[in-house]
Design a protein around this motif. Structure first.
Motif, PDB file in Angstrom:
ATOM      1  N   ALA A  81     -20.685 -12.163  61.512  1.00 27.49           N
ATOM      2  CA  ALA A  81     -21.410 -11.915  60.275  1.00 27.49           C
ATOM      3  C   ALA A  81     -21.552 -10.420  60.046  1.00 27.49           C
ATOM      4  O   ALA A  81     -21.750  -9.638  60.965  1.00 27.49           O
ATOM      5  N   THR A  82     -21.440 -10.003  58.803  1.00 26.32           N
ATOM      6  CA  THR A  82     -21.700  -8.631  58.432  1.00 26.32           C
ATOM      7  C   THR A  82     -23.207  -8.477  58.284  1.00 26.32           C
ATOM      8  O   THR A  82     -23.840  -9.208  57.538  1.00 26.32           O
ATOM      9  N   VAL A  83     -23.797  -7.531  58.976  1.00 28.63           N
ATOM     10  CA  VAL A  83     -25.255  -7.430  58.988  1.00 28.63           C
ATOM     11  C   VAL A  83     -25.763  -6.205  58.249  1.00 28.63           C
ATOM     12  O   VAL A  83     -26.957  -6.016  58.087  1.00 28.63           O
ATOM     13  N   THR A  84     -24.878  -5.354  57.762  1.00 25.36           N
ATOM     14  CA  THR A  84     -25.308  -4.204  56.984  1.00 25.36           C
ATOM     15  C   THR A  84     -24.448  -4.112  55.736  1.00 25.36           C
ATOM     16  O   THR A  84     -23.326  -4.620  55.691  1.00 25.36           O
ATOM     17  N   VAL A  85     -24.974  -3.460  54.704  1.00 19.62           N
ATOM     18  CA  VAL A  85     -24.179  -3.241  53.505  1.00 19.62           C
ATOM     19  C   VAL A  85     -23.004  -2.338  53.858  1.00 19.62           C
ATOM     20  O   VAL A  85     -23.176  -1.266  54.419  1.00 19.62           O
ATOM     21  N   GLN A  86     -21.818  -2.785  53.510  1.00 24.08           N
ATOM     22  CA  GLN A  86     -20.636  -2.046  53.894  1.00 24.08           C
ATOM     23  C   GLN A  86     -20.402  -0.856  52.959  1.00 24.08           C
ATOM     24  O   GLN A  86     -20.737  -0.895  51.780  1.00 24.08           O
ATOM     25  N   PHE A 117     -20.893  -4.240  47.970  1.00 29.82           N
ATOM     26  CA  PHE A 117     -20.126  -5.176  48.794  1.00 29.82           C
ATOM     27  C   PHE A 117     -18.653  -5.056  48.414  1.00 29.82           C
ATOM     28  O   PHE A 117     -18.314  -4.502  47.360  1.00 29.82           O
ATOM     29  N   PRO A 118     -17.754  -5.558  49.262  1.00 31.00           N
ATOM     30  CA  PRO A 118     -16.330  -5.515  48.917  1.00 31.00           C
ATOM     31  C   PRO A 118     -16.060  -6.217  47.589  1.00 31.00           C
ATOM     32  O   PRO A 118     -16.725  -7.193  47.235  1.00 31.00           O
ATOM     33  N   LYS A 119     -15.058  -5.717  46.871  1.00 28.64           N
ATOM     34  CA  LYS A 119     -14.671  -6.303  45.594  1.00 28.64           C
ATOM     35  C   LYS A 119     -13.168  -6.516  45.584  1.00 28.64           C
ATOM     36  O   LYS A 119     -12.390  -5.601  45.860  1.00 28.64           O
ATOM     37  N   ALA A 174     -32.129  -9.759  54.018  1.00 33.19           N
ATOM     38  CA  ALA A 174     -32.691  -8.539  53.447  1.00 33.19           C
ATOM     39  C   ALA A 174     -31.596  -7.623  52.907  1.00 33.19           C
ATOM     40  O   ALA A 174     -31.771  -6.963  51.871  1.00 33.19           O
ATOM     41  N   VAL A 175     -30.481  -7.573  53.609  1.00 30.18           N
ATOM     42  CA  VAL A 175     -29.350  -6.741  53.166  1.00 30.18           C
ATOM     43  C   VAL A 175     -28.822  -7.237  51.832  1.00 30.18           C
ATOM     44  O   VAL A 175     -28.564  -6.459  50.902  1.00 30.18           O
ATOM     45  N   LEU A 176     -28.676  -8.537  51.721  1.00 32.10           N
ATOM     46  CA  LEU A 176     -28.187  -9.123  50.480  1.00 32.10           C
ATOM     47  C   LEU A 176     -29.132  -8.822  49.320  1.00 32.10           C
ATOM     48  O   LEU A 176     -28.703  -8.386  48.241  1.00 32.10           O
ATOM     49  N   MET A 177     -30.394  -9.070  49.509  1.00 30.02           N
ATOM     50  CA  MET A 177     -31.339  -8.906  48.418  1.00 30.02           C
ATOM     51  C   MET A 177     -31.435  -7.442  47.987  1.00 30.02           C
ATOM     52  O   MET A 177     -31.577  -7.152  46.792  1.00 30.02           O
ATOM     53  N   ARG A 178     -31.342  -6.537  48.935  1.00 27.81           N
ATOM     54  CA  ARG A 178     -31.366  -5.121  48.576  1.00 27.81           C
ATOM     55  C   ARG A 178     -30.125  -4.763  47.750  1.00 27.81           C
ATOM     56  O   ARG A 178     -30.213  -4.050  46.740  1.00 27.81           O
ATOM     57  N   GLY A 179     -28.977  -5.269  48.169  1.00 27.96           N
ATOM     58  CA  GLY A 179     -27.744  -4.975  47.449  1.00 27.96           C
ATOM     59  C   GLY A 179     -27.750  -5.527  46.032  1.00 27.96           C
ATOM     60  O   GLY A 179     -27.378  -4.824  45.075  1.00 27.96           O
ATOM     61  N   PHE A 180     -28.167  -6.781  45.871  1.00 27.95           N
ATOM     62  CA  PHE A 180     -28.198  -7.359  44.527  1.00 27.95           C
ATOM     63  C   PHE A 180     -29.319  -6.751  43.688  1.00 27.95           C
ATOM     64  O   PHE A 180     -29.203  -6.645  42.467  1.00 27.95           O
ATOM     65  N   GLY A 181     -30.398  -6.325  44.344  1.00 29.59           N
ATOM     66  CA  GLY A 181     -31.459  -5.630  43.610  1.00 29.59           C
ATOM     67  C   GLY A 181     -30.961  -4.322  43.023  1.00 29.59           C
ATOM     68  O   GLY A 181     -31.260  -3.984  41.864  1.00 29.59           O
ATOM     69  N   ASP A 182     -30.196  -3.564  43.791  1.00 30.39           N
ATOM     70  CA  ASP A 182     -29.642  -2.301  43.300  1.00 30.39           C
ATOM     71  C   ASP A 182     -28.676  -2.549  42.136  1.00 30.39           C
ATOM     72  O   ASP A 182     -28.673  -1.805  41.148  1.00 30.39           O
ATOM     73  N   ALA A 183     -27.868  -3.587  42.253  1.00 32.15           N
ATOM     74  CA  ALA A 183     -26.902  -3.892  41.200  1.00 32.15           C
ATOM     75  C   ALA A 183     -27.622  -4.306  39.916  1.00 32.15           C
ATOM     76  O   ALA A 183     -27.233  -3.917  38.808  1.00 32.15           O
TER      77      ALA A 183
END
Length: 607
Positions: A4-9, A540-542, A588-597
């Motif tokens: 699993a990826t545990v940090t924003v890449q 995240f990767p695109k 938490a990583v996911l929610m932070r990433g989508f929050g920023d987006a």
């Protein structure tokens, strides 16, 4: 085992492989909205940087290199080559090219060459020979060959190309392989994706940190992979896993999954009679869909097929370009079932002695709108009007939904969540033993099925899929959390397409008691500027593909329907739609990433 990826890449560079530093990656980094537009428009800024891509659209660099060698060895007058693993597939490619050229009022010469490559030292670790079937054609016919490559998904894999290249002579090798070739000649009478540059003059090869010998040693020594010689063992383990018959199937006892005397029991797929012998493996998910259509064409009275719901683009192309065509019900809603029933009744009146349609193909849920058809009702129509029902369960997957009881054939792209690692392609086709046409379908496949799934690809796929169920559960929970977050912001978000809210009643009919809603959703915004800002800001990767263990996003309509945006919009697939495949990252990583987006989307809207 998948990690699993545990940090924003960090953002992967434009054109680089996704996953990063992966030798046989199946995706490519297109990190901004404009990068995706540039890719579709053939912008050199984008396409010249690409060292990877989805294999049916972007011909891998190893395959290009091998094709270039074959062109130099066997081609004449500037002919180009497409490479396939069997003569049967090469002949089908030639037939397709001749037929399509004839429809365009032209002729194209197409030649076939059989190329057997064997290492000179038969005792070497790479001793297994390789058989290539080469389709040679004039350079201006490349778009026709590319159509077959893309739609059918039957071309050779990058690992098979690598294996062939390892046996061919180069400056660093003192010995030469044994090669033989047989030439077969026959003469007879657009989408931008088909017109990519040819297989000749490939870009610089991807560098790898480990040699092939080191990779093989690490994989086999520490049990991550089966030995290459055990490909059949791996395939049997996967077929049992897909059939749902393994009594014990966990990473701790995976080595027993492919044994002849492994503990197996009644299937958990909703039809207890299913066995591994009802599961057929293919090199790609699209090859499984193409083969299901061919199976219908070769066993049932000829008629048009039905495409129900807005599908992944190549499914519709297959139904349109092979056989007599198809009826398209692109919304896939209950009203479409009403219209379908009216069509079936009209066709029956006109042809009372034959089934009104050949087969109905539908995705459960669909890509990218995540809609589900009323499968019990479609099953009733299939029984009443005597046509095959083919269900693509790739997005729902059999951890979450039980569709086999309603289908004659279930197909799936194993490339997606079943694998998770985005480093190997694969597909499966499952026959329902309780289906009314099972005996006929099974008999035909027994006579015609060719196992062209390259052994090393199967080995990687088996390894990746050992923790499939565990990963699927994590992904389901993560996706629901992101869905809840986005739904809470209707001032910015227009629609979130997700099985929990999209045709929810139909999904519920097939949802397993412990099943989730899958790992895919699509989102639209009130302003396309918000779509672009949201996408660009996602940390995240695109790139293309879905079902990965890491979160992966793409502007789906731009990538899939750039030359037909108005047509797609007519079925609810908006230009600004962003499709997201959620991974196994920390919550938490996911929610932070989508929050920023989302914050970026809000700012773009306010500006």
């Amino acid at each position: 085992m998948s990690t699993a990826t545990v940090t924003v890449q960090e953002q992967i560079a434009l054109g680089a492989a996704v996953p990063a530093l992966t030798a046989h990656a199946i995706s490519v980094s297109l990190p901004t909205w404009e990068d995706n537009v540039g890719y579709e428009e053939g912008d050199k800024r984008v396409v010249d940087t690409m060292v990877s891509g989805y294999p049916r659209f972007f011909i891998n660099l190893r395959i290009r290199k091998l094709a270039s060698i074959c062109e130099q060895k066997f081609g004449v007058n500037g002919e180009q080559a497409m490479l396939f693993p069997s003569r049967k597939i090469a002949e089908m490619c030639r037939t397709f090219m001749l037929d399509r050229a004839s429809q365009q009022g032209s002729e194209v010469p197409v030649r076939l060459v059989q190329f057997l490559i064997s290492p000179e030292n038969a005792s070497a670790s790479t001793a297994s020979s390789a058989e290539l079937h080469i389709v040679l054609f004039p350079a201006d016919a490349f778009p026709l060959a590319k159509q077959f490559w893309q739609h059918a998904g039957l071309g050779i894999s990058s690992r098979l190309a690598e294996h062939c290249l390892s046996m061919l002579p180069d400056e660093s090798k003192p010995t030469s392989p044994t090669v033989s070739a047989t030439v077969l000649t026959k003469r007879a009478g657009s989408n931008r994706h088909y017109a990519k540059k040819s297989a000749s003059s490939p870009p610089t090869e991807i560098s790898e940190e480990l040699s092939a010998d080191h990779v093989t040693y690490l994989e086999e020594r520490y049990g991550r992979n089966l030995p290459v010689a055990a490909a059949n063992f791996a395939k049997r383990a996967m077929r049992r896993r897909i059939a749902g018959v393994l009594v014990h199937d966990a990473p701790s006892d995976w080595s027993q999954a492919g044994e002849h005397d492994a503990a197996v029991g009644p299937s958990t797929r909703g039809v207890k009679e299913v066995s591994e012998d009802d599961v057929f493996l293919y090199s790609t998910g699209m090859a499984a869909i193409w083969s299901a259509h061919q199976l219908a064409l070769n066993t049932r009275p000829l008629a048009k097929s039905v495409c129900f719901g807005f599908p992944y683009t190549d499914t519709l192309k297959i139904l349109e370009k092979w056989g007599p065509g198809c009826h398209f019900f692109g919304h896939g809603l209950d009203k479409d079932v009403d219209d379908l029933e009216a069509l079936l009744e009209r066709e029956r009146e006109q042809r009372p002695d034959a089934p009104p349609v050949l087969a109905l193909f539908t995705e459960f849920p669909s890509n990218p709108l995540l809609r589900c058809a009323d499968l019990p009702r479609l099953r009733a129509l299939a029984d009443k009007y005597d046509f095959l029902l083919v269900v693509d369960e790739t997005i729902g997957n059999f951890v979450n939904v039980e569709v086999l009881p309603y289908a004659d054939i279930v197909v799936s792209s194993l490339t997606k969540v079943f694998s998770g690692d985005a480093n190997v392609m694969g597909g499966s086709l499952v026959l329902n033993p309780k289906g009314r046409h099972y005996a006929m379908l099974k008999h035909h496949l027994a006579q015609t099925y060719q196992d062209t799934y390259f052994g090393e690809d199967a080995i990687y796929m088996e390894r990746n899929s050992r923790d499939f169920r565990r990963r699927a559960g994590i992904i389901d929970a993560n996706t629901e959390a992101v869905y809840n977050f986005l739904q809470a912001h209707p001032e910015i978000v227009k629609t979130v397409f997700y099985p929990r809210c999209t045709t929810a009643a139909h999904y519920a009919k097939c949802r397993l008691p412990d099943g989730g809603f899958g790992g895919l959703f699509s989102v639209t915004f009130h302003d396309i500027r918000a779509s672009k800002a949201f996408f660009d800001a996602l940390p995240f990767p695109k790139g293309p593909s879905l079902g990965t263990s890491f979160t992966l996003a793409c502007p789906y309509t731009i990538l899939g329907h750039y030359l037909e945006l108005d047509w797609a919009a007519g079925y609810g697939v908006e230009e600004g739609l962003v499709r997201v495949s959620v991974g196994t990252e920390d919550h938490a990583v996911l929610m932070r990433g989508f929050g920023d987006a989302l914050a970026a989307a809000r700012e773009a809207t306010q500006a």
